[in-house]
Design a protein around this motif. Sequence first.
Motif, PDB file in Angstrom:
ATOM      1  N   VAL A  45       0.843  -1.206   0.000  1.00 61.10           N
ATOM      2  CA  VAL A  45       0.000   0.000   0.000  1.00 61.10           C
ATOM      3  C   VAL A  45       0.876   1.254   0.000  1.00 61.10           C
ATOM      4  N   VAL A  46       1.918   1.239   0.817  1.00 61.64           N
ATOM      5  CA  VAL A  46       2.787   2.415   0.908  1.00 61.64           C
ATOM      6  C   VAL A  46       3.618   2.570  -0.369  1.00 61.64           C
ATOM      7  N   VAL A  47       4.033   1.469  -0.995  1.00 58.84           N
ATOM      8  CA  VAL A  47       4.733   1.566  -2.287  1.00 58.84           C
ATOM      9  C   VAL A  47       3.815   2.237  -3.307  1.00 58.84           C
ATOM     10  N   ASP A  48       2.531   1.853  -3.318  1.00 55.24           N
ATOM     11  CA  ASP A  48       1.575   2.505  -4.225  1.00 55.24           C
ATOM     12  C   ASP A  48       1.494   4.005  -3.950  1.00 55.24           C
ATOM     13  N   LYS A  49       1.460   4.373  -2.679  1.00 52.56           N
ATOM     14  CA  LYS A  49       1.378   5.780  -2.293  1.00 52.56           C
ATOM     15  C   LYS A  49       2.638   6.526  -2.761  1.00 52.56           C
ATOM     16  N   LEU A  50       3.791   5.884  -2.610  1.00 56.97           N
ATOM     17  CA  LEU A  50       5.056   6.478  -3.039  1.00 56.97           C
ATOM     18  C   LEU A  50       5.076   6.645  -4.567  1.00 56.97           C
ATOM     19  N   MET A  51       4.559   5.661  -5.277  1.00 52.11           N
ATOM     20  CA  MET A  51       4.504   5.740  -6.736  1.00 52.11           C
ATOM     21  C   MET A  51       3.592   6.894  -7.183  1.00 52.11           C
ATOM     22  N   VAL A 101       6.691  -7.456  -2.968  1.00 57.14           N
ATOM     23  CA  VAL A 101       7.171  -6.105  -2.658  1.00 57.14           C
ATOM     24  C   VAL A 101       8.381  -5.792  -3.543  1.00 57.14           C
ATOM     25  N   ARG A 102       9.271  -6.751  -3.690  1.00 56.20           N
ATOM     26  CA  ARG A 102      10.446  -6.538  -4.539  1.00 56.20           C
ATOM     27  C   ARG A 102      10.048  -6.325  -5.995  1.00 56.20           C
ATOM     28  N   ARG A 103       9.095  -7.112  -6.488  1.00 54.64           N
ATOM     29  CA  ARG A 103       8.651  -6.984  -7.887  1.00 54.64           C
ATOM     30  C   ARG A 103       8.083  -5.594  -8.144  1.00 54.64           C
ATOM     31  N   LYS A 104       7.190  -5.173  -7.251  1.00 52.89           N
ATOM     32  CA  LYS A 104       6.569  -3.854  -7.408  1.00 52.89           C
ATOM     33  C   LYS A 104       7.629  -2.750  -7.306  1.00 52.89           C
ATOM     34  N   THR A 105       8.592  -2.936  -6.416  1.00 54.64           N
ATOM     35  CA  THR A 105       9.665  -1.956  -6.251  1.00 54.64           C
ATOM     36  C   THR A 105      10.517  -1.880  -7.511  1.00 54.64           C
ATOM     37  N   LEU A 106      10.811  -3.027  -8.119  1.00 54.54           N
ATOM     38  CA  LEU A 106      11.577  -3.019  -9.371  1.00 54.54           C
ATOM     39  C   LEU A 106      10.830  -2.284 -10.473  1.00 54.54           C
ATOM     40  N   ASP A 107       9.526  -2.526 -10.577  1.00 57.20           N
ATOM     41  CA  ASP A 107       8.724  -1.804 -11.576  1.00 57.20           C
ATOM     42  C   ASP A 107       8.832  -0.299 -11.344  1.00 57.20           C
ATOM     43  N   PHE A 108       8.707   0.085 -10.092  1.00 57.44           N
ATOM     44  CA  PHE A 108       8.786   1.505  -9.734  1.00 57.44           C
ATOM     45  C   PHE A 108      10.174   2.056 -10.047  1.00 57.44           C
ATOM     46  N   LEU A 109      11.185   1.310  -9.681  1.00 63.45           N
ATOM     47  CA  LEU A 109      12.562   1.749  -9.897  1.00 63.45           C
ATOM     48  C   LEU A 109      12.848   1.982 -11.382  1.00 63.45           C
ATOM     49  N   MET A 110      12.312   1.124 -12.232  1.00 64.52           N
ATOM     50  CA  MET A 110      12.543   1.291 -13.670  1.00 64.52           C
ATOM     51  C   MET A 110      11.970   2.617 -14.178  1.00 64.52           C
ATOM     52  N   SER A 111      10.901   3.092 -13.539  1.00 63.64           N
ATOM     53  CA  SER A 111      10.321   4.370 -13.960  1.00 63.64           C
ATOM     54  C   SER A 111      11.149   5.568 -13.484  1.00 63.64           C
ATOM     55  N   LEU A 112      12.066   5.326 -12.569  1.00 63.52           N
ATOM     56  CA  LEU A 112      12.875   6.414 -12.006  1.00 63.52           C
ATOM     57  C   LEU A 112      14.246   6.564 -12.671  1.00 63.52           C
ATOM     58  N   ILE A 113      14.611   5.606 -13.498  1.00 63.90           N
ATOM     59  CA  ILE A 113      15.955   5.640 -14.089  1.00 63.90           C
ATOM     60  C   ILE A 113      16.070   6.773 -15.103  1.00 63.90           C
ATOM     61  N   GLN A 167      11.442 -21.283  -6.167  1.00 65.94           N
ATOM     62  CA  GLN A 167      11.065 -20.802  -7.490  1.00 65.94           C
ATOM     63  C   GLN A 167      10.886 -19.281  -7.525  1.00 65.94           C
ATOM     64  N   LYS A 168      10.310 -18.715  -6.462  1.00 67.06           N
ATOM     65  CA  LYS A 168      10.105 -17.259  -6.429  1.00 67.06           C
ATOM     66  C   LYS A 168      11.433 -16.522  -6.465  1.00 67.06           C
ATOM     67  N   ARG A 169      12.442 -17.043  -5.771  1.00 70.21           N
ATOM     68  CA  ARG A 169      13.752 -16.398  -5.763  1.00 70.21           C
ATOM     69  C   ARG A 169      14.380 -16.464  -7.157  1.00 70.21           C
ATOM     70  N   LYS A 170      14.186 -17.584  -7.839  1.00 73.65           N
ATOM     71  CA  LYS A 170      14.718 -17.700  -9.201  1.00 73.65           C
ATOM     72  C   LYS A 170      14.042 -16.699 -10.134  1.00 73.65           C
ATOM     73  N   LYS A 171      12.725 -16.531  -9.977  1.00 73.74           N
ATOM     74  CA  LYS A 171      12.003 -15.550 -10.802  1.00 73.74           C
ATOM     75  C   LYS A 171      12.491 -14.138 -10.498  1.00 73.74           C
ATOM     76  N   TYR A 172      12.725 -13.860  -9.231  1.00 68.14           N
ATOM     77  CA  TYR A 172      13.220 -12.540  -8.832  1.00 68.14           C
ATOM     78  C   TYR A 172      14.598 -12.294  -9.445  1.00 68.14           C
ATOM     79  N   ARG A 173      15.473 -13.299  -9.387  1.00 67.05           N
ATOM     80  CA  ARG A 173      16.815 -13.162  -9.960  1.00 67.05           C
ATOM     81  C   ARG A 173      16.721 -12.900 -11.460  1.00 67.05           C
ATOM     82  N   LEU A 174      15.848 -13.640 -12.138  1.00 64.62           N
ATOM     83  CA  LEU A 174      15.671 -13.447 -13.572  1.00 64.62           C
ATOM     84  C   LEU A 174      15.175 -12.029 -13.861  1.00 64.62           C
ATOM     85  N   ARG A 175      14.236 -11.574 -13.071  1.00 63.53           N
ATOM     86  CA  ARG A 175      13.705 -10.226 -13.241  1.00 63.53           C
ATOM     87  C   ARG A 175      14.803  -9.182 -13.069  1.00 63.53           C
ATOM     88  N   LEU A 176      15.634  -9.376 -12.041  1.00 60.87           N
ATOM     89  CA  LEU A 176      16.753  -8.455 -11.825  1.00 60.87           C
ATOM     90  C   LEU A 176      17.692  -8.441 -13.031  1.00 60.87           C
TER      91      LEU A 176
END
Length: 198
Positions: A107-113, A144-156, A183-192
């Motif tokens: 919720v707070v990540v959404d507010k920050l975005m 939380v990490r996935r949403k943060t990465l999406d947000f971070l990409m908009s800030l670059i 499996q979730k950690r592997k997906k996160y690594r791939l996303r990174l």
Amino acid sequence: SSGINAEWPLRPGVYLQSCIDEIGTFGDILQLVIVELIYKVCQAKPTERAKFIRTVYNLLSSNSASVRYEAAGTLVTLSSTPTAVKAAAKCYVELIVHESDNNVKLVVVDKLMKLQQDHKHDLSLQQELSMDVLRILGSTDIEVRRKTLDFLMSLISLRNVKDVVSLLKKEVIKTYSNTDKDQKRKKYRLRLCVDTTA
């Protein structure tokens, strides 16, 4: 009845001024009421903003996460100065980093975005936010990490791309050093990896 409504913003304003120096000692429920009261008084009578904005700033360091969250939201409705927006953004980042409930973090990540979108013309805010948002990647929750990465990409931007990529590479290395092979950690690594090379 209409006389009461006409006097309404005056009465709470008088009360707020009488206890303004003590608000920091109030309990969290009363502080939440004070934040809401400040918001309503300032909406009804915008000339009162200057009297109460310092109080809202002070409540950004309340012991209560709820008070800090509400104070940050109220601050940016009362003032759109870069100082106020940056203070609210830093408050949101701290809440995300220190909050244990992942749903609250989302919720707070959404507010920050939303805050970032509302002030995307402020380049220094974008620069500061990109570095602060990287701290959120330390969250243990993959969503939380996935949403943060999406947000971070908009800030670059051209100004911060090297720093962001460097920190994302460190984050990739951390995922390899972790013994958790789920499996979730592997997906996160791939996303990174995808985000770092994009």
